[in-house]
Design a protein around this motif. Sequence first.
Motif, PDB file in Angstrom:
ATOM      1  N   ALA A  50      -3.734   0.230   0.171  1.00 17.56           N
ATOM      2  CA  ALA A  50      -2.623   1.049  -0.298  1.00 17.56           C
ATOM      3  C   ALA A  50      -1.602   1.245   0.821  1.00 17.56           C
ATOM      4  O   ALA A  50      -0.409   1.452   0.571  1.00 17.56           O
ATOM      5  CB  ALA A  50      -3.137   2.400  -0.786  1.00 17.56           C
ATOM      6  N   THR A  51      -2.069   1.187   2.066  1.00 19.37           N
ATOM      7  CA  THR A  51      -1.215   1.210   3.251  1.00 19.37           C
ATOM      8  C   THR A  51      -1.666   0.086   4.177  1.00 19.37           C
ATOM      9  O   THR A  51      -2.687  -0.563   3.941  1.00 19.37           O
ATOM     10  CB  THR A  51      -1.309   2.556   3.998  1.00 19.37           C
ATOM     11  OG1 THR A  51      -2.677   2.760   4.410  1.00 19.37           O
ATOM     12  CG2 THR A  51      -0.871   3.712   3.107  1.00 19.37           C
ATOM     13  N   ALA A  74      -1.583 -12.928   7.921  1.00 17.63           N
ATOM     14  CA  ALA A  74      -1.046 -13.344   6.626  1.00 17.63           C
ATOM     15  C   ALA A  74      -0.922 -12.176   5.653  1.00 17.63           C
ATOM     16  O   ALA A  74       0.072 -12.064   4.917  1.00 17.63           O
ATOM     17  CB  ALA A  74      -1.924 -14.439   6.031  1.00 17.63           C
ATOM     18  N   ASP A  75      -1.916 -11.295   5.618  1.00 21.67           N
ATOM     19  CA  ASP A  75      -1.871 -10.146   4.703  1.00 21.67           C
ATOM     20  C   ASP A  75      -0.736  -9.203   5.067  1.00 21.67           C
ATOM     21  O   ASP A  75      -0.035  -8.677   4.192  1.00 21.67           O
ATOM     22  CB  ASP A  75      -3.205  -9.400   4.729  1.00 21.67           C
ATOM     23  CG  ASP A  75      -4.339 -10.203   4.108  1.00 21.67           C
ATOM     24  OD1 ASP A  75      -4.059 -11.084   3.275  1.00 21.67           O
ATOM     25  OD2 ASP A  75      -5.508  -9.950   4.465  1.00 21.67           O
ATOM     26  N   ALA A  90       2.653  -7.957   2.951  1.00 23.85           N
ATOM     27  CA  ALA A  90       2.855  -6.529   2.665  1.00 23.85           C
ATOM     28  C   ALA A  90       4.126  -5.976   3.316  1.00 23.85           C
ATOM     29  O   ALA A  90       4.907  -5.267   2.670  1.00 23.85           O
ATOM     30  CB  ALA A  90       1.645  -5.732   3.129  1.00 23.85           C
ATOM     31  N   ILE A  91       4.312  -6.261   4.600  1.00 16.54           N
ATOM     32  CA  ILE A  91       5.473  -5.735   5.341  1.00 16.54           C
ATOM     33  C   ILE A  91       6.046  -6.876   6.198  1.00 16.54           C
ATOM     34  O   ILE A  91       5.838  -6.914   7.420  1.00 16.54           O
ATOM     35  CB  ILE A  91       5.100  -4.530   6.229  1.00 16.54           C
ATOM     36  CG1 ILE A  91       4.226  -3.520   5.476  1.00 16.54           C
ATOM     37  CG2 ILE A  91       6.375  -3.833   6.723  1.00 16.54           C
ATOM     38  CD1 ILE A  91       3.835  -2.303   6.290  1.00 16.54           C
ATOM     39  N   PRO A  92       6.742  -7.815   5.596  1.00 16.77           N
ATOM     40  CA  PRO A  92       7.250  -8.963   6.364  1.00 16.77           C
ATOM     41  C   PRO A  92       8.169  -8.576   7.518  1.00 16.77           C
ATOM     42  O   PRO A  92       8.199  -9.246   8.550  1.00 16.77           O
ATOM     43  CB  PRO A  92       7.980  -9.808   5.313  1.00 16.77           C
ATOM     44  CG  PRO A  92       8.194  -8.890   4.151  1.00 16.77           C
ATOM     45  CD  PRO A  92       7.065  -7.923   4.162  1.00 16.77           C
ATOM     46  N   PHE A 113       0.985   2.330   8.272  1.00 19.15           N
ATOM     47  CA  PHE A 113       2.314   2.120   7.702  1.00 19.15           C
ATOM     48  C   PHE A 113       2.258   2.155   6.174  1.00 19.15           C
ATOM     49  O   PHE A 113       1.455   1.434   5.567  1.00 19.15           O
ATOM     50  CB  PHE A 113       2.867   0.748   8.113  1.00 19.15           C
ATOM     51  CG  PHE A 113       3.102   0.565   9.573  1.00 19.15           C
ATOM     52  CD1 PHE A 113       4.288   0.933  10.162  1.00 19.15           C
ATOM     53  CD2 PHE A 113       2.115  -0.017  10.369  1.00 19.15           C
ATOM     54  CE1 PHE A 113       4.510   0.743  11.518  1.00 19.15           C
ATOM     55  CE2 PHE A 113       2.326  -0.221  11.727  1.00 19.15           C
ATOM     56  CZ  PHE A 113       3.528   0.160  12.309  1.00 19.15           C
ATOM     57  N   PRO A 114       3.120   2.943   5.523  1.00 20.45           N
ATOM     58  CA  PRO A 114       3.250   2.822   4.069  1.00 20.45           C
ATOM     59  C   PRO A 114       3.913   1.484   3.744  1.00 20.45           C
ATOM     60  O   PRO A 114       4.683   0.958   4.547  1.00 20.45           O
ATOM     61  CB  PRO A 114       4.147   4.001   3.692  1.00 20.45           C
ATOM     62  CG  PRO A 114       4.899   4.331   4.934  1.00 20.45           C
ATOM     63  CD  PRO A 114       4.004   3.983   6.085  1.00 20.45           C
ATOM     64  N   ILE A 115       3.591   0.918   2.605  1.00 24.85           N
ATOM     65  CA  ILE A 115       4.162  -0.374   2.223  1.00 24.85           C
ATOM     66  C   ILE A 115       5.485  -0.133   1.490  1.00 24.85           C
ATOM     67  O   ILE A 115       5.506   0.513   0.440  1.00 24.85           O
ATOM     68  CB  ILE A 115       3.184  -1.162   1.337  1.00 24.85           C
ATOM     69  CG1 ILE A 115       1.902  -1.458   2.127  1.00 24.85           C
ATOM     70  CG2 ILE A 115       3.826  -2.467   0.858  1.00 24.85           C
ATOM     71  CD1 ILE A 115       0.825  -2.140   1.321  1.00 24.85           C
ATOM     72  N   PRO A 116       6.593  -0.630   2.023  1.00 18.00           N
ATOM     73  CA  PRO A 116       7.902  -0.390   1.403  1.00 18.00           C
ATOM     74  C   PRO A 116       8.208  -1.403   0.302  1.00 18.00           C
ATOM     75  O   PRO A 116       7.490  -2.400   0.139  1.00 18.00           O
ATOM     76  CB  PRO A 116       8.861  -0.587   2.585  1.00 18.00           C
ATOM     77  CG  PRO A 116       8.205  -1.679   3.385  1.00 18.00           C
ATOM     78  CD  PRO A 116       6.710  -1.422   3.266  1.00 18.00           C
TER      79      PRO A 116
END
Length: 263
Positions: free
Chosen positions: A63-64, A80-81, A85-87, A163-166
């Motif tokens: 989730a984060t 990679a993950d 999620a947060i490029p 980090f929250p995923i934006p």
Amino acid sequence: MENFNYHRPASVEDAVKAMKGASDGKFMSGGQTLIPAMKQGLASPSDIVDLGSLRNSGISVGATVVVKAGTTHAEVAGNADLKRAIPGLAALAGGIGDPHVRHKGTIGGSIANNDPAADYPSACLGLGATIHTSSRKIPADQFFTGMFSTALQEGEVVTAVEFPIPKKCGYAKFPNPASLYAMVGVFAAQLADGSARVAVTGAGAGVFRVSAMEAALAKDFSAAALNGIAVPAKDLNSDLHASAEYRAHLITVMAKRAVEKAK
């Protein structure tokens, strides 16, 4: 370089204990800042507590995104993950220093040092991250308190960054051609709730947010939304590399590029 006591703790608890017993101790993670400072006589700690022995590295995506403090920049850039999620965070890490720095320097060491031109603080602030320590959790908005200054208390160790995923995010910087530190770097993010955050590094005494840009991007997350928005040059850095006025100009330019890169 002066003599010092060297500690290689086996746990976070041992690290905290060793630091409490030192008269002027320093934690060391990747050593990419502390060792050069010691060689130049800018730092002379009585004790070095080497956190590298804790092997506290790794990235988990759910989730984060949680990045353990001992994770190197190269690991962040190449995971990679995390890239999915947060490029923007992965791209930021891939532009830090040179290959040697990226394979030795760590995210925990970077944010604990809080160099005013470092890249990671802008990602932490731009994404609204939470800093996990040996004793508590600190929101990024409260963690970075000034030049080389954080909310960390004596003996407190960074253990992870969450980090929250934006929805999307991007980072753009104008690097010093020699050090590759940011003369100005901007991290822009559109969060899951549609709000926006914009964090600037390299331009001032420490990382900071730009509320006018955030308000504009919350309505329209596009580079065009930033037209006409400028940060005052007052209180920005001015040195042989760039004047405060030039840095103020770069903030808007880099912010637009960060939004254009966002994905």
